[in-house]
Design a protein around this motif. Structure first.
Motif, PDB file in Angstrom:
ATOM      1  N   ARG A  25       6.547   5.220 -21.882  1.00 66.99           N
ATOM      2  CA  ARG A  25       5.766   3.975 -21.968  1.00 66.99           C
ATOM      3  C   ARG A  25       6.674   2.787 -22.273  1.00 66.99           C
ATOM      4  NH1 ARG A  25       3.474   1.684 -26.772  1.00 66.99           N
ATOM      5  NH2 ARG A  25       1.666   0.328 -26.362  1.00 66.99           N
ATOM      6  N   ARG A  26       7.604   2.964 -23.217  1.00 65.98           N
ATOM      7  CA  ARG A  26       8.512   1.865 -23.555  1.00 65.98           C
ATOM      8  C   ARG A  26       9.405   1.493 -22.377  1.00 65.98           C
ATOM      9  NH1 ARG A  26       9.277   5.115 -28.154  1.00 65.98           N
ATOM     10  NH2 ARG A  26      11.372   5.694 -27.416  1.00 65.98           N
ATOM     11  N   GLN A  27      10.006   2.498 -21.761  1.00 65.49           N
ATOM     12  CA  GLN A  27      10.975   2.239 -20.709  1.00 65.49           C
ATOM     13  C   GLN A  27      10.312   1.706 -19.439  1.00 65.49           C
ATOM     14  OE1 GLN A  27      12.985   6.020 -20.468  1.00 65.49           O
ATOM     15  NE2 GLN A  27      14.203   5.637 -22.302  1.00 65.49           N
ATOM     16  N   VAL A  28       9.209   2.346 -19.055  1.00 61.25           N
ATOM     17  CA  VAL A  28       8.503   1.906 -17.854  1.00 61.25           C
ATOM     18  C   VAL A  28       7.848   0.547 -18.090  1.00 61.25           C
ATOM     19  CG1 VAL A  28       6.595   2.424 -16.292  1.00 61.25           C
ATOM     20  CG2 VAL A  28       8.149   4.248 -17.015  1.00 61.25           C
ATOM     21  N   GLY A  29       7.278   0.359 -19.281  1.00 58.22           N
ATOM     22  CA  GLY A  29       6.612  -0.908 -19.576  1.00 58.22           C
ATOM     23  C   GLY A  29       7.553  -2.088 -19.528  1.00 58.22           C
ATOM     24  N   ALA A  30       8.778  -1.925 -20.044  1.00 59.94           N
ATOM     25  CA  ALA A  30       9.752  -3.017 -20.005  1.00 59.94           C
ATOM     26  C   ALA A  30      10.166  -3.319 -18.574  1.00 59.94           C
ATOM     27  CB  ALA A  30      10.963  -2.652 -20.849  1.00 59.94           C
ATOM     28  N   LEU A  31      10.348  -2.274 -17.775  1.00 60.47           N
ATOM     29  CA  LEU A  31      10.701  -2.474 -16.365  1.00 60.47           C
ATOM     30  C   LEU A  31       9.588  -3.203 -15.625  1.00 60.47           C
ATOM     31  CD1 LEU A  31      12.439  -1.909 -13.840  1.00 60.47           C
ATOM     32  CD2 LEU A  31      11.312   0.316 -13.678  1.00 60.47           C
ATOM     33  N   LEU A  32       8.344  -2.798 -15.870  1.00 62.19           N
ATOM     34  CA  LEU A  32       7.217  -3.447 -15.201  1.00 62.19           C
ATOM     35  C   LEU A  32       7.107  -4.906 -15.598  1.00 62.19           C
ATOM     36  CD1 LEU A  32       6.502  -0.593 -14.295  1.00 62.19           C
ATOM     37  CD2 LEU A  32       4.138  -1.029 -14.958  1.00 62.19           C
ATOM     38  N   ALA A  33       7.356  -5.188 -16.862  1.00 60.45           N
ATOM     39  CA  ALA A  33       7.266  -6.581 -17.313  1.00 60.45           C
ATOM     40  C   ALA A  33       8.297  -7.454 -16.598  1.00 60.45           C
ATOM     41  CB  ALA A  33       7.480  -6.646 -18.825  1.00 60.45           C
ATOM     42  N   ALA A  34       9.511  -6.953 -16.438  1.00 62.81           N
ATOM     43  CA  ALA A  34      10.544  -7.723 -15.746  1.00 62.81           C
ATOM     44  C   ALA A  34      10.158  -7.969 -14.292  1.00 62.81           C
ATOM     45  CB  ALA A  34      11.882  -6.994 -15.818  1.00 62.81           C
ATOM     46  N   GLU A  35       9.640  -6.925 -13.636  1.00 61.08           N
ATOM     47  CA  GLU A  35       9.243  -7.081 -12.232  1.00 61.08           C
ATOM     48  C   GLU A  35       8.038  -8.015 -12.101  1.00 61.08           C
ATOM     49  OE1 GLU A  35      10.766  -5.886  -9.384  1.00 61.08           O
ATOM     50  OE2 GLU A  35      12.333  -5.553 -10.875  1.00 61.08           O
ATOM     51  N   ALA A  36       7.114  -7.937 -13.044  1.00 63.46           N
ATOM     52  CA  ALA A  36       5.947  -8.819 -13.002  1.00 63.46           C
ATOM     53  C   ALA A  36       6.366 -10.277 -13.192  1.00 63.46           C
ATOM     54  CB  ALA A  36       4.941  -8.412 -14.068  1.00 63.46           C
ATOM     55  N   ALA A  37       7.361 -10.513 -14.049  1.00 60.96           N
ATOM     56  CA  ALA A  37       7.852 -11.882 -14.249  1.00 60.96           C
ATOM     57  C   ALA A  37       8.454 -12.425 -12.956  1.00 60.96           C
ATOM     58  CB  ALA A  37       8.885 -11.906 -15.373  1.00 60.96           C
ATOM     59  N   HIS A  76      -2.304  -4.423 -19.271  1.00 59.84           N
ATOM     60  CA  HIS A  76      -1.221  -3.631 -18.692  1.00 59.84           C
ATOM     61  C   HIS A  76      -1.521  -3.239 -17.247  1.00 59.84           C
ATOM     62  CE1 HIS A  76       1.287  -3.442 -22.221  1.00 59.84           C
ATOM     63  NE2 HIS A  76       0.216  -3.149 -22.953  1.00 59.84           N
ATOM     64  N   ARG A  77      -2.785  -3.049 -16.907  1.00 60.29           N
ATOM     65  CA  ARG A  77      -3.132  -2.803 -15.502  1.00 60.29           C
ATOM     66  C   ARG A  77      -2.771  -4.023 -14.646  1.00 60.29           C
ATOM     67  NH1 ARG A  77      -6.025   1.853 -14.803  1.00 60.29           N
ATOM     68  NH2 ARG A  77      -7.388   2.536 -16.508  1.00 60.29           N
ATOM     69  N   GLU A  78      -3.097  -5.205 -15.155  1.00 66.47           N
ATOM     70  CA  GLU A  78      -2.752  -6.429 -14.430  1.00 66.47           C
ATOM     71  C   GLU A  78      -1.238  -6.592 -14.334  1.00 66.47           C
ATOM     72  OE1 GLU A  78      -4.534  -8.359 -12.719  1.00 66.47           O
ATOM     73  OE2 GLU A  78      -6.557  -7.764 -13.345  1.00 66.47           O
ATOM     74  N   LEU A  79      -0.540  -6.222 -15.400  1.00 67.46           N
ATOM     75  CA  LEU A  79       0.915  -6.305 -15.406  1.00 67.46           C
ATOM     76  C   LEU A  79       1.493  -5.423 -14.299  1.00 67.46           C
ATOM     77  CD1 LEU A  79       3.256  -7.553 -17.156  1.00 67.46           C
ATOM     78  CD2 LEU A  79       3.331  -5.354 -18.326  1.00 67.46           C
ATOM     79  N   ALA A  80       0.981  -4.201 -14.171  1.00 68.97           N
ATOM     80  CA  ALA A  80       1.459  -3.293 -13.128  1.00 68.97           C
ATOM     81  C   ALA A  80       1.171  -3.861 -11.738  1.00 68.97           C
ATOM     82  CB  ALA A  80       0.816  -1.921 -13.291  1.00 68.97           C
ATOM     83  N   SER A  81       0.009  -4.459 -11.565  1.00 65.89           N
ATOM     84  CA  SER A  81      -0.327  -5.058 -10.276  1.00 65.89           C
ATOM     85  C   SER A  81       0.594  -6.223  -9.946  1.00 65.89           C
ATOM     86  CB  SER A  81      -1.780  -5.539 -10.274  1.00 65.89           C
ATOM     87  OG  SER A  81      -2.675  -4.453 -10.373  1.00 65.89           O
ATOM     88  N   ALA A  82       0.963  -6.978 -10.978  1.00 66.31           N
ATOM     89  CA  ALA A  82       1.787  -8.169 -10.766  1.00 66.31           C
ATOM     90  C   ALA A  82       3.216  -7.836 -10.343  1.00 66.31           C
ATOM     91  CB  ALA A  82       1.812  -9.029 -12.035  1.00 66.31           C
ATOM     92  N   THR A  83       3.628  -6.571 -10.482  1.00 65.94           N
ATOM     93  CA  THR A  83       4.965  -6.200 -10.022  1.00 65.94           C
ATOM     94  C   THR A  83       5.069  -6.276  -8.509  1.00 65.94           C
ATOM     95  OG1 THR A  83       4.476  -3.826  -9.786  1.00 65.94           O
ATOM     96  CG2 THR A  83       5.231  -4.600 -11.959  1.00 65.94           C
ATOM     97  N   ALA A  88      13.717 -12.180 -20.366  1.00 66.87           N
ATOM     98  CA  ALA A  88      12.927 -12.381 -21.576  1.00 66.87           C
ATOM     99  C   ALA A  88      11.697 -11.479 -21.574  1.00 66.87           C
ATOM    100  CB  ALA A  88      12.509 -13.839 -21.697  1.00 66.87           C
ATOM    101  N   ALA A  89      11.094 -11.273 -20.402  1.00 61.04           N
ATOM    102  CA  ALA A  89       9.918 -10.406 -20.312  1.00 61.04           C
ATOM    103  C   ALA A  89      10.280  -8.965 -20.639  1.00 61.04           C
ATOM    104  CB  ALA A  89       9.313 -10.493 -18.917  1.00 61.04           C
ATOM    105  N   HIS A  90      11.425  -8.515 -20.167  1.00 64.44           N
ATOM    106  CA  HIS A  90      11.881  -7.154 -20.462  1.00 64.44           C
ATOM    107  C   HIS A  90      12.057  -6.971 -21.972  1.00 64.44           C
ATOM    108  CE1 HIS A  90      14.537  -3.626 -20.621  1.00 64.44           C
ATOM    109  NE2 HIS A  90      14.184  -3.359 -19.372  1.00 64.44           N
ATOM    110  N   ALA A  91      12.731  -7.933 -22.599  1.00 66.92           N
ATOM    111  CA  ALA A  91      12.974  -7.854 -24.042  1.00 66.92           C
ATOM    112  C   ALA A  91      11.669  -7.944 -24.829  1.00 66.92           C
ATOM    113  CB  ALA A  91      13.929  -8.967 -24.468  1.00 66.92           C
TER     114      ALA A  91
END
Length: 228
Positions: A104-116, A151-158, A209-212
């Motif tokens: 969750r931590r690793q995938v979530g940070a990656l998704l946040a960077a891609e969504a940004a 988090h569902r929206e975050l995944a879609s935003a990637t 910044a989103a990843h961090a």
């Protein structure tokens, strides 16, 4: 003989029961399941229901049915899919819970960077709305569900459909046990405040910044979940 299963949930419940029996080692990899007639009788179901369940178990990588041979148990760690996570969590919540949190931590940070990088204006607007929904929640349960939708929206935003499917698998593992993980959501306003740095980075389109921010957010919510 196993406890009979209610007819209204027969196939899905049967899939869960057989999955747990396989994953717990009752039927180890390489072994054969009992003949269908015997197996159906042991669970108190019809052979038709059993056949439907075996199809789903084969799709999940747990078993393989061979004509003239029977149903063989496969090595789920080599051949299984993410559909197995909920059953694995039920069987061994400490071991698998740790690994799910790590993913969750690793995938979530990656998704946040891609969504940004890739999020559209409409998607960023929905992220804002979901943080507002967390803040407006009347209780921990509502806040937790609103945060899940964030988090569902975050995944879609990637913009990557595989990331969305991977996220769905993690959500499927999370939902059955979420009642024990409501620590971060007991105060909805504070839960929304924790999301704000991540939201700010997403709205700015700042992938680093989103990843961090995502790493920090997920570490903190994990700490609160485990504390609860």
């Amino acid at each position: 003989m196993s406890t009979p299963i209610r007819r209204d949930t027969v196939v899905s419940t049967l899939v869960t029961r057989i999955s747990e029996d396989v994953l717990s080692g009752r039927y180890p990899p390489g072994s054969s399941l009992p003949p269908e007639r015997v197996l159906a009788a042991s669970y108190g179901v019809t052979r038709t229901s059993l056949k439907h369940a075996l199809v789903q178990l084969a799709q999940a990588g747990l078993v393989e049915t061979k004509h003239g041979v029977g149903t063989l148990v496969r090595d789920y760690q080599e051949l299984g899919g993410l559909e197995l996570l909920p059953a694995l969590l039920r069987l061994d919540p400490l071991r698998w819970g740790f690994e799910v949190f790590q993913a969750r931590r690793q995938v979530g940070a990656l998704l946040a960077a891609e969504a940004a990088r890739n999020g559209t204006v409409a998607q960023r607007t929905r992220l804002v709305e979901q943080v507002a929904a967390v803040r407006a929640a009347e209780n921990a349960d509502q806040a937790q569900l609103a945060e899940l939708e964030f988090h569902r929206e975050l995944a879609s935003a990637t913009g990557n459909r595989v990331y969305r499917l991977l996220s769905n698998a993690l959500f499927a593992a999370y939902l059955p046990v979420r009642g024990a993980l409501q620590g971060p959501f007991t105060n909805p306003a504070e839960a929304a405040d924790r999301l704000e740095p991540l939201l700010k980075a997403l709205l700015a389109g700042d992938a680093k910044a989103a990843h961090a921010a995502a790493e920090s957010y997920l570490h903190e919510t994990e700490r609160l979940m485990l504390g609860a």
